[in-house]
Design an enzyme around this catalytic site. Structure first.
Site, PDB file in Angstrom:
ATOM      1  N   GLY A   1      -4.099 -10.451  16.310  1.00  0.00           N
ATOM      2  CA  GLY A   1      -4.439  -9.402  17.024  1.00  0.00           C
ATOM      3  C   GLY A   1      -5.604  -8.413  16.400  1.00  0.00           C
ATOM      4  O   GLY A   1      -6.518  -9.022  15.936  1.00  0.00           O
TER       5      GLY A   1
ATOM      6  N   GLY B   1      -5.864  -9.332  12.756  1.00  0.00           N
ATOM      7  CA  GLY B   1      -6.100 -10.631  12.361  1.00  0.00           C
ATOM      8  C   GLY B   1      -7.501 -11.082  12.823  1.00  0.00           C
ATOM      9  O   GLY B   1      -8.031 -11.781  12.016  1.00  0.00           O
TER      10      GLY B   1
ATOM     11  N   ARG C   1      -8.036   4.546   1.160  1.00  0.00           N
ATOM     12  CA  ARG C   1      -7.874   5.979   2.014  1.00  0.00           C
ATOM     13  C   ARG C   1      -8.117   7.245   1.009  1.00  0.00           C
ATOM     14  O   ARG C   1      -8.810   8.048   1.285  1.00  0.00           O
ATOM     15  CB  ARG C   1      -6.451   6.120   2.664  1.00  0.00           C
ATOM     16  CG  ARG C   1      -6.671   4.992   3.737  1.00  0.00           C
ATOM     17  CD  ARG C   1      -5.477   4.951   4.477  1.00  0.00           C
ATOM     18  NE  ARG C   1      -5.614   4.366   6.018  1.00  0.00           N
ATOM     19  CZ  ARG C   1      -4.381   3.922   6.735  1.00  0.00           C
ATOM     20  NH1 ARG C   1      -3.078   3.835   6.154  1.00  0.00           N
ATOM     21  NH2 ARG C   1      -4.754   3.311   7.772  1.00  0.00           N
TER      22      ARG C   1
ATOM     23  N   HIS D   1       5.156   2.146   1.471  1.00  0.00           N
ATOM     24  CA  HIS D   1       3.960   2.536   2.264  1.00  0.00           C
ATOM     25  C   HIS D   1       4.572   3.298   3.421  1.00  0.00           C
ATOM     26  O   HIS D   1       4.801   3.092   4.430  1.00  0.00           O
ATOM     27  CB  HIS D   1       3.472   1.113   3.199  1.00  0.00           C
ATOM     28  CG  HIS D   1       2.243   1.252   3.858  1.00  0.00           C
ATOM     29  ND1 HIS D   1       1.034   1.946   3.626  1.00  0.00           N
ATOM     30  CD2 HIS D   1       2.305   1.104   5.161  1.00  0.00           C
ATOM     31  CE1 HIS D   1       0.160   1.950   4.436  1.00  0.00           C
ATOM     32  NE2 HIS D   1       1.178   1.262   5.662  1.00  0.00           N
TER      33      HIS D   1
END
Ligand code: A3D
Length: 313
Positions: A14, A17, A156, A180
């Site tokens: 997806g 990936g 981030r 997470h």
């Protein structure tokens, strides 16, 4: 005549990936197999071919194939797992558990059968529970299984600091511990900008704002996308971990590892600083935390424990 290249298997073709495949090719990490299922098999075969046709301009040599057959991942050195649903706006990562645990069971079975020696990097959410489930289902040794989250959360944190202070992101160093999710633990006390402690270059208000933004960074993106979650930065983060393994770079990166007493946490995968080299997870570093930092870490461990319990593994 064959090539003695490393082999990278990507389970899930997806958003993440596909970016993993492109980055692994551009970094010439090895040959690449991307596996997906059902109606997604032909598209991923096409995308793999598209990447082969990009090679003359991308200037890489790699064999890149899409597949629906686990036999094609045989002999993989590293496997990165992104198979699973991402969030849509309004969802928590935990809302994905029921759907994604069924997918992880299928994936764990395929990898255990066809690539039992591979270093495995799990990305599927809810991350800390999915990497735990993968570890339990495969029975692989703990140094062979890691969850990618802290490396992204730290990227981030560094990016937001650079944006807020107007400095080069290359000079921002720091780490983020814990699960997470919104209780993750960025560590401002140990963050520096070109050697200058963060607390000496940013105000407390700025630091508080940066901590909050980092904790909510995934949700900020999901809200903007509407459907689906971040993929460029998660892909790069997983590739950094794979590269450290494949090239024995021994980078020290935060990732979800099985803690057995480290930080007083037992039997859970949670984000801690790791050394990743040719043997997989070669070391977990235990930072001396303040009471306040430790309390935050224990809080996030409690959240992870509850999610893991829902896997019933
Ligand atoms: P998406 O673009 O939907 O890709 C997932 C792919 O998995 C699809 O192509 C599916 O067809 C495929 N798939 C589903 N079931 C299977 C199966 N049984 N075997 C093989 N392939 C299968 O999602 P995405 O790439 O945006 O995200 C993938 C996962 O990563 C999601 O669970 C996200 O929540 C998660 N994610 C994690 C982070 C972390 O930092 C941990 C960050 C961003 C996304």
């Amino acid at each position: 005549m064959g090539f003695a290249r490393k082999k990278i298997a990507l389970i899930g073709g997806g958003q993440i990936g596909q970016n993993l495949a492109m980055l692994a090719a551009m970094k010439e990490l090895g040959d690449i197999v991307v596996l997906d299922i059902g109606d997604f098999v032909n598209p991923i075969k096409g995308k793999a071919l598209d990447l082969m046709e990009m090679a003359p301009h991308g200037n890489y040599d790699a064999n890149i194939v899409g597949t629906g057959d686990y036999a094609d991942i045989a002999g993989a050195d590293v496997v990165i797992i992104t198979a699973g649903k991402p969030r849509v706006a309004g969802m928590t990562r935990e809302d994905l558990l029921a759907t994604n645990i069924a997918i992880i069971k299928d994936v764990a079975n395929g990898i255990k059968t066809h690539a039992p020696k591979a270093f495995c990097i799990v990305v599927t959410n809810p991350l800390d529970a999915m990497v735990y489930a993968f570890y339990k289902l495969t029975g692989f040794p703990k140094h062979q299984v890691v969850g990618m989250a802290g490396t992204l959360d730290t990227a981030r944190w560094r990016a937001f600091i650079a944006m807020e202070l107007g400095v080069s992101v290359s000079d921002v160093a720091g780490t983020v511990l814990g699960g997470h999710g919104p209780d993750m633990v960025p560590l401002p006390r140990l963050t520096t900008v070109g050697g200058v402690p963060l607390a000496e270059i940013a105000t407390k208000e700025q630091i508080d704002k940066l901590v909050l933004r980092t904790r909510e960074a995934g949700t900020e993106i999901v809200k903007l996308f509407g459907r689906g979650s971040a993929f460029f930065s998660p892909a790069w983060s997983a590739i950094i971990m794979a590269e450290s393994f494949l090239k024995d770079k021994k980078r020290i990166l935060p990732g979800a590892a099985l803690c057995e007493g480290e930080y007083g946490i037992n039997g859970l995968f949670i984000g801690v600083p790791l050394m990743i080299g040719a043997k997989g997870i070669e070391k977990i570093f235990q930072i001396k935390l303040t009471d306040e930092e430790n309390a935050m870490l224990q809080k996030t461990a409690g959240v992870v424990k509850n999610t893991v319990a829902e896997t019933k593994l």
